[in-house]
Enzyme design. Structure first.
Site, PDB file in Angstrom:
ATOM      1  N   GLY A   1       0.769  -1.246   0.000  1.00  0.00           N
ATOM      2  CA  GLY A   1       0.000   0.000   0.000  1.00  0.00           C
ATOM      3  C   GLY A   1       0.791   1.282   0.000  1.00  0.00           C
ATOM      4  O   GLY A   1       0.192   2.365  -0.040  1.00  0.00           O
ATOM      5  N   GLY A   2       2.112   1.238   0.024  1.00  0.00           N
ATOM      6  CA  GLY A   2       2.895   2.471   0.055  1.00  0.00           C
ATOM      7  C   GLY A   2       2.684   3.326  -1.183  1.00  0.00           C
ATOM      8  O   GLY A   2       2.449   4.543  -1.091  1.00  0.00           O
ATOM      9  N   LYS A   3       2.773   2.718  -2.355  1.00  0.00           N
ATOM     10  CA  LYS A   3       2.585   3.480  -3.600  1.00  0.00           C
ATOM     11  C   LYS A   3       1.137   3.940  -3.730  1.00  0.00           C
ATOM     12  O   LYS A   3       0.862   5.018  -4.270  1.00  0.00           O
ATOM     13  CB  LYS A   3       3.003   2.636  -4.797  1.00  0.00           C
ATOM     14  CG  LYS A   3       4.511   2.358  -4.855  1.00  0.00           C
ATOM     15  CD  LYS A   3       4.880   1.579  -6.094  1.00  0.00           C
ATOM     16  CE  LYS A   3       6.381   1.331  -6.158  1.00  0.00           C
ATOM     17  NZ  LYS A   3       6.857   0.440  -5.096  1.00  0.00           N
TER      18      LYS A   3
ATOM     19  N   ASP B   1      -4.743  -6.957  -5.785  1.00  0.00           N
ATOM     20  CA  ASP B   1      -3.597  -7.804  -5.463  1.00  0.00           C
ATOM     21  C   ASP B   1      -4.088  -9.239  -5.429  1.00  0.00           C
ATOM     22  O   ASP B   1      -5.134  -9.529  -4.847  1.00  0.00           O
ATOM     23  CB  ASP B   1      -2.968  -7.421  -4.121  1.00  0.00           C
ATOM     24  CG  ASP B   1      -1.544  -7.953  -3.996  1.00  0.00           C
ATOM     25  OD1 ASP B   1      -0.599  -7.173  -4.242  1.00  0.00           O
ATOM     26  OD2 ASP B   1      -1.379  -9.157  -3.675  1.00  0.00           O
TER      27      ASP B   1
ATOM     28  N   ASP C   1      -6.736 -12.418 -10.092  1.00  0.00           N
ATOM     29  CA  ASP C   1      -5.495 -12.736 -10.786  1.00  0.00           C
ATOM     30  C   ASP C   1      -5.197 -11.593 -11.753  1.00  0.00           C
ATOM     31  O   ASP C   1      -5.895 -11.415 -12.764  1.00  0.00           O
ATOM     32  CB  ASP C   1      -5.645 -14.067 -11.530  1.00  0.00           C
ATOM     33  CG  ASP C   1      -4.393 -14.454 -12.302  1.00  0.00           C
ATOM     34  OD1 ASP C   1      -3.401 -13.696 -12.270  1.00  0.00           O
ATOM     35  OD2 ASP C   1      -4.409 -15.524 -12.944  1.00  0.00           O
ATOM     36  N   GLY C   2      -4.173 -10.821 -11.455  1.00  0.00           N
ATOM     37  CA  GLY C   2      -3.882  -9.637 -12.261  1.00  0.00           C
ATOM     38  C   GLY C   2      -3.539  -9.945 -13.698  1.00  0.00           C
ATOM     39  O   GLY C   2      -3.731  -9.092 -14.582  1.00  0.00           O
TER      40      GLY C   2
ATOM     41  N   ASP D   1       3.349  -2.606 -10.509  1.00  0.00           N
ATOM     42  CA  ASP D   1       4.482  -2.798  -9.595  1.00  0.00           C
ATOM     43  C   ASP D   1       4.557  -4.297  -9.267  1.00  0.00           C
ATOM     44  O   ASP D   1       3.993  -4.759  -8.289  1.00  0.00           O
ATOM     45  CB  ASP D   1       4.278  -1.957  -8.333  1.00  0.00           C
ATOM     46  CG  ASP D   1       5.457  -2.046  -7.381  1.00  0.00           C
ATOM     47  OD1 ASP D   1       6.601  -2.057  -7.865  1.00  0.00           O
ATOM     48  OD2 ASP D   1       5.230  -2.133  -6.157  1.00  0.00           O
TER      49      ASP D   1
ATOM     50  N   CYS E   1      11.534  -3.830  -7.644  1.00  0.00           N
ATOM     51  CA  CYS E   1      12.566  -3.461  -6.666  1.00  0.00           C
ATOM     52  C   CYS E   1      13.725  -4.442  -6.762  1.00  0.00           C
ATOM     53  O   CYS E   1      14.232  -4.951  -5.760  1.00  0.00           O
ATOM     54  CB  CYS E   1      11.990  -3.412  -5.247  1.00  0.00           C
ATOM     55  SG  CYS E   1      11.083  -4.872  -4.740  1.00  0.00           S
TER      56      CYS E   1
END
Length: 401
Positions: free
Chosen positions: A202-204, A221, A254-255, A272, A327
């Protein structure tokens, strides 16, 4: 005296009460509590040494030292909190890195055109554009909406835990400051419909919401447990009046299948993707993707990343923009995935994409972050002992058709 000596001898013989345990049931002490001979963190470091020493060359020793050191964090300011957090953090020596930018000497400033060029990457011709409008750069530099405070270069002071205000909302969110860059690069405008395809933890998402410009936000997600964590984060930072069905939607689909049921829908898409999470894999044994039990999962990552990016491309509307980020330092998970996606989108779906050059952003933020030099596709923050953020890779695509 003899009785006393006999008692001592008896106690010595029955030490740990083994004397009373039948011999057939006695168990030799095990070494189960000792560390494994080859922990996943060691396997990870060996893999990185073999791979990144070739990919990064002379940069790898310094990047390696930084990744094995304590990382730096940034404090993403919560605009919805009523506490005067900004003044408190500035009094402690922090600064908002978005207000400490550098546009002097940038070769693109002062020009008011857009450069479009065709570049060749691994045999694939890619249309690449550079946004060099000086006014746009200035607006990004002076943006009052997203604020992320960091301690000065070389200062490894830790932030105190955020405290709730009178309404119960926390004043700031601690995250790798480089993780804010994909949200900035996405360049959200008023009324945009936005999809965050892999939103947890949840940061972004919080950084996107700080813009207060999103028309509708869809958060997804694939992991149900991670989605629950995402909801908890949102409830800790965002007023309930904004967490309504009219403003956002949270799903656990499912993305990779997203493009099948919501095509050509979103103005901005953030992809991301799950990756090897290089820092976590180097430092934490728990839930490490370099564990032997997760070898197959790790090897399937590039294919999963490609499918997620393809779904994000299909979900964006023509003229919309997609931001792919990881990342990890891995070229296989970064540039190679983007290259394949551009090729497959054109060949299989008739979608033409343009790579948006993010160098203006990296030039402005060079005082805070170290960027990898000479990447053909995208930009990447690389860890450095003086500015130990990242790694964060990002590449911005624009749908032409």
């Amino acid at each position: 005296m003899a009785l006393f000596m006999d008692t001592r001898l008896l106690l010595k013989k029955v030490k740990h009460l083994r004397f009373f345990t039948p011999r057939r049931t006695r168990v030799k002490a095990k070494w189960a509590a000792t560390p494994t001979k080859h922990p996943p963190t060691s396997q990870c470091l060996q893999h990185f040494d073999a791979t990144y020493s070739v990919q990064l060359g002379q940069l790898w020793p310094s990047v390696r030292a930084a990744m094995l050191s304590e990382r730096k964090y940034g404090a993403l300011l919560n605009n919805f909190s009523h506490d005067a957090i900004l003044e408190e953090l500035e009094a402690e020596g922090c600064r908002n890195f978005l207000s400490d930018t550098d546009t002097k000497g940038h070769p693109c400033l002062g020009q008011e055109s857009e450069v479009v060029a065709n570049v060749e990457y691994s045999g694939v011709s890619i249309s690449k554009t550079t946004d060099i409008d000086g006014h746009e750069l200035s607006a990004l530099q002076l943006s009052p909406l997203i604020k992320c405070l960091v301690f000065p270069r070389g200062d490894i002071t830790r932030f105190k835990p955020a405290r709730p205000d009178v309404g119960g909302l926390l004043g700031y969110y601690l995250m790798d400051a480089a993780s804010v860059l994909p949200c900035l690069a996405l360049n959200i405008r008023e009324g945009h419909n936005v999809l965050d395809l892999c939103a947890a933890p949840g940061g972004k998402t919080l950084a996107l919401l700080q813009t207060q410009s999103i028309g509708f936000l869809c958060l997804n997600d694939a992991s149900v447990s991670r989605t629950l964590r995402l909801r908890k984060v949102l409830n800790s930072y965002i007023p309930k009046s904004l967490l309504t069905d009219q403003n956002l939607r949270i799903t656990s689909f499912d993305g990779t299948k997203w493009g099948d049921f919501e095509r050509n829908t979103f103005d901005r898409v953030l992809v991301d993707v799950p990756c090897t999470t290089d820092r976590h894999s180097l430092m934490e044994g728990e839930n490490n993707i370099f564990s032997k039990s997760r070898t197959g999962e790790r090897r399937r990552l590039p294919q999963l990343q490609l499918e997620l990016l393809m779904a994000g491309i299909a979900s964006a509307c023509p003229g919309g923009e997609i931001l792919y980020s990881t990342c990890t330092l891995s070229q296989i998970q970064n540039q190679s995935v983007v290259e394949q996606a551009i090729h497959l989108a054109r060949e299989n779906q008739g979608i033409n994409l343009q790579v948006v050059d993010l160098r203006p952003l990296t030039h402005m933020l060079g005082k805070t972050f170290h960027f990898a030099p000479d990447l053909q596709l995208g930009e990447m923050v690389i860890p450095h002992l003086a500015a130990n953020f990242g790694p964060i890779y990002m590449c911005k695509l624009r749908r032409l058709t």
